[in-house]
Design a protein around this motif. Structure first.
Motif, PDB file in Angstrom:
ATOM      1  N   ILE A   6       1.313  -5.551  -6.309  1.00  0.00           N
ATOM      2  CA  ILE A   6       0.044  -5.161  -5.635  1.00  0.00           C
ATOM      3  C   ILE A   6      -0.761  -7.016  -5.267  1.00  0.00           C
ATOM      4  O   ILE A   6      -0.620  -7.534  -6.039  1.00  0.00           O
ATOM      5  CB  ILE A   6      -0.915  -4.709  -6.250  1.00  0.00           C
ATOM      6  N   CYS A  43      -4.969  -3.373  -8.363  1.00  0.00           N
ATOM      7  CA  CYS A  43      -5.226  -4.697  -8.298  1.00  0.00           C
ATOM      8  C   CYS A  43      -6.464  -5.039  -9.357  1.00  0.00           C
ATOM      9  O   CYS A  43      -6.727  -6.146  -9.576  1.00  0.00           O
ATOM     10  CB  CYS A  43      -5.714  -5.052  -6.884  1.00  0.00           C
ATOM     11  N   CYS A 103      -4.300   4.486  -5.681  1.00  0.00           N
ATOM     12  CA  CYS A 103      -5.453   3.991  -5.515  1.00  0.00           C
ATOM     13  C   CYS A 103      -6.278   4.213  -4.329  1.00  0.00           C
ATOM     14  O   CYS A 103      -7.512   4.467  -4.425  1.00  0.00           O
ATOM     15  CB  CYS A 103      -5.472   2.561  -5.782  1.00  0.00           C
ATOM     16  N   CYS A 141       0.218   0.159  -4.526  1.00  0.00           N
ATOM     17  CA  CYS A 141      -1.105   0.661  -4.459  1.00  0.00           C
ATOM     18  C   CYS A 141      -1.298   1.945  -4.869  1.00  0.00           C
ATOM     19  O   CYS A 141      -2.022   2.683  -5.657  1.00  0.00           O
ATOM     20  CB  CYS A 141      -1.913   0.358  -3.287  1.00  0.00           C
ATOM     21  N   HIS A 195     -10.448  -6.722  -1.022  1.00  0.00           N
ATOM     22  CA  HIS A 195     -10.541  -7.031  -2.386  1.00  0.00           C
ATOM     23  C   HIS A 195      -9.787  -8.536  -2.538  1.00  0.00           C
ATOM     24  O   HIS A 195      -9.512  -8.875  -3.618  1.00  0.00           O
ATOM     25  CB  HIS A 195      -9.832  -6.182  -3.160  1.00  0.00           C
ATOM     26  N   ARG A 220     -11.116   9.728  -2.079  1.00  0.00           N
ATOM     27  CA  ARG A 220     -10.400   8.315  -2.259  1.00  0.00           C
ATOM     28  C   ARG A 220      -9.012   8.637  -2.758  1.00  0.00           C
ATOM     29  O   ARG A 220      -7.939   7.690  -2.395  1.00  0.00           O
ATOM     30  CB  ARG A 220     -11.177   7.280  -3.061  1.00  0.00           C
ATOM     31  N   HIS A 277       0.976  -1.278   0.285  1.00  0.00           N
ATOM     32  CA  HIS A 277      -0.216   0.016   0.020  1.00  0.00           C
ATOM     33  C   HIS A 277       0.865   1.310  -0.095  1.00  0.00           C
ATOM     34  O   HIS A 277       0.621   2.150  -0.690  1.00  0.00           O
ATOM     35  CB  HIS A 277      -0.861   0.105   1.262  1.00  0.00           C
TER      36      HIS A 277
END
Ligand code: SF4
Lengths: 168, 424
Positions: free
Chosen positions: B106, B304, B367, B364, B129, B392, B70
């Motif tokens: 990822i 991802c 994202c 990540c 996820h 986000r 991340h």
């Protein structure tokens, strides 16, 4: 396990912010969280709710953020069980993992009187009895290992005892 | 009509792994876990819980996967400290699958690629996820950090057996329409709670024809419909993907013909357009023809959801011999080291760099608004990722639109959201 307690009825989509507001998340002590349980939607609730009481709710109870503080606050207030038509998935997991019994029951329980009526709940059988009328309702029963988990007080305690058994 | 007494793939997997002949939707079971996953955000919490057990070993060092993805390469000191917790834990307990920067990717792109996930497995991950691995015929779902701690100790997790919705996609996907569009369209139709608690089984002729990369994209976003998992039954595509890749032998599991689905939903995909999810929710979906003229500041191709080789190929095909609009920043992030290398060898990275895109090592990153491409207030991004909630990708007053890699590449050239054909 048989539980008995006074009921408090809430509606649909009670989110984790309503259960315990984000401003109280600096602690994870259940009793401290309980002092603010449902405060934003029912300000007198922390004073009214007593150990053993049962929360009844509609659809999607515990939706919103995945904070484990929400079931902790409910448990900290001594609430013995939450019965809802449905739970948000992560709330469901978190509740079980911290040892808070929750039951899904699709029957309409809204005729009951909040803050007055009493229920008896048989967790093994998923049997809910309205003590005023004697009417019974069926929820999905808990399998033995889940009862064990609840009895132990949550997943961490459950795992500890499982490990203890293996070693001894 | 005879009663439907068969079982779905997920019901069968959960029955086998919990030592039962048959389980029904709604039942709670305790199942053996074949793989437990954590990342640099969730694993430190789980490791802290795990330490409360006072154990000197994990249940199986070969069945735990730790991926710092991340905030890596370490974004700041806090991130560096968190990864240190994983690194130390991995060393102390002999965790076989710990992926350091330079070897990582990822998580949800990495595990399938490395052959760690396969049909019939039960996989949990402290990341929502984790549902991605349903694409290879596993039962895979996201859990909390406490669940991960418990699984690392005893190799089990409890589950409520989900009901299953059968989604049937029939027809042939038009050009520039992909697995991403199928899943965005589906979420747009059923809503972010449309599959709450439930398993989503993807089937139909369009799925038969869909590549593994496309299937991974679809299963990845099951959670955006509230799903517990999303999956495709193993088939030829699955087996050829796993050939030479699967680290362990596997046993495919299939849904019975008379399985008890709660609902069957059919879509004809012959006329499906590329889909765009408008902010601030993945179910706010419209076809690209109704998204024209939205000016964008940043485009992200990665994650991802859509950072796999097929995604990069699709984007490169669109952007070849063109330039990114001077008003746009295009970020391309291959999802794993292997994909990065493959993209390099195929000349895709050169194509992106020639187009004046920034190409980065796997992460990540943007994202989740972590690092490497954060938005300022008022900015709009078009992204191949999976979530477009408020804030986000950065500032709470920035916005994220979701789409497939071809639309992302074309829009980076146009400076606004367009259909790929408009720049070809
Ligand atoms: S790429 Fe995005 S959605 Fe996928 S694991 Fe990373 S942060 Fe989560």
């Amino acid at each position: 396990m048989i539980l008995e307690g006074k009921i408090w009825i809430f509606g649909d989509n009670i989110d984790t912010d309503a259960i315990i507001a984000a401003r109280y998340l600096s602690t994870t002590v259940p009793e401290e969280l309980a002092a603010h349980l449902m405060e934003d939607i029912k300000p007198d609730f922390p004073d009214l709710v007593k150990p053993g009481d049962i929360i009844i709710a509609g659809n999607n109870f515990g939706c919103g953020s995945s904070r484990e503080h929400a079931p902790l606050a409910i448990k900290g207030a001594g609430v013995s069980c939450v019965i809802a038509r449905s739970f948000a998935r992560i709330f469901y997991r978190n509740a079980i993992n911290i040892g808070l019994p929750i039951l899904e029951c699709t029957d309409d329980l809204s005729f009951m009187v909040s803050g007055r009526d009493k229920l008896q709940v048989n967790l093994e059988q998923g049997l809910i009895t309205h003590l005023q009328s004697g009417r019974t309702f069926q929820a999905a029963p808990f399998p033995p290992f889940m009862q064990e988990l609840i009895r132990q007080g949550g997943l961490v305690e459950y795992v500890k005892s499982r490990l203890g058994k293996k070693v001894s | 009509m005879s009663k439907r007494s068969g079982s779905t793939m997920v019901e069968k997997i959960l029955a086998t792994k919990s030592g039962k002949d048959k389980v029904e939707a709604g039942e709670l079971v305790n199942a053996k876990v074949d793989l437990a996953l954590g990342n640099d955000i969730t694993a430190p919490v789980a490791i802290k819980e795990f330490e409360r057990f006072g154990l000197d070993k994990v249940f199986d060092p070969g069945k735990i996967v730790l991926v710092p993805d991340h905030f890596t390469p370490n974004k700041d000191i806090a991130a560096a400290e968190q990864v240190m917790v994983l690194r130390r834990f991995a060393k102390r307990y002999g965790i076989k699958h710990y992926y350091e920067v330079g070897r990582m990717g990822i998580e949800h792109a990495l595990l399938p690629e490395q052959g760690l996930v396969g049909p019939g497995m039960v996989i949990i991950g402290a990341d929502s996820h984790t549902c991605t691995y349903g694409a290879v015929g596993a039962f895979a779902t996201g859990v909390g950090s406490t669940d991960l701690a418990a699984a690392m100790a005893i190799g089990e997790a409890w589950f409520k057996v989900p009901q299953t919705i059968l989604f049937e996609y029939d027809g042939i996907l038009p050009k520039w329409v992909s697995g991403k569009d199928l899943i965005l369209y589906t979420i747009g139709q059923i809503g972010v709670e449309g599959a709450r608690y439930m398993a989503m089984e993807f089937t139909g002729s369009a799925i038969d024809d869909l590549s593994m990369d496309g299937r991974l994209t679809m299963a990845n976003m099951a959670i955006e419909a509230g799903g517990k998992c999303g999956y495709v039954q193993p088939d030829k595509v699955t087996f050829s993907y796993l050939k030479g890749r699967a680290k362990k032998p596997y046993t495919p599991v299939y849904s019975d013909k008379d399985a008890n689905y709660i609902k069957v939903i059919q879509y004809d995909v012959n006329l499906l357009e590329p889909q765009i999810a408008f902010p601030p929710s993945p179910d706010n979906v419209r076809p690209v023809s109704q998204a024209g003229g939205i000016k964008i500041d940043q485009v992200v191709i990665g994650s991802c959801t859509n950072g796999r080789i097929e995604d990069l190929r699709m984007a490169a095909r669109v952007i070849k011999d063109k330039k990114v609009s001077p008003k746009v920043r295009l970020l391309v992030i291959p999802a794993t080291q292997l994909i990065y290398r493959q993209a390099l060898e195929e000349g895709l990275l050169t194509t992106f760099i020639d187009a004046e895109a920034a190409v980065s090592t796997p992460t990540c990153g943007p994202c989740l608004g972590g690092h490497m491409g954060i938005l300022a207030s008022g900015e709009k991004a078009l992204s191949t990722t999976n979530r477009n909630f408020i804030g986000r990708m950065g500032h709470p007053e920035s916005e994220v639109y979701l789409c497939n890699p071809a639309v992302a590449a074309a829009s980076a050239v146009a400076g606004e959201i367009v259909h790929p054909e408009e720049v070809m």
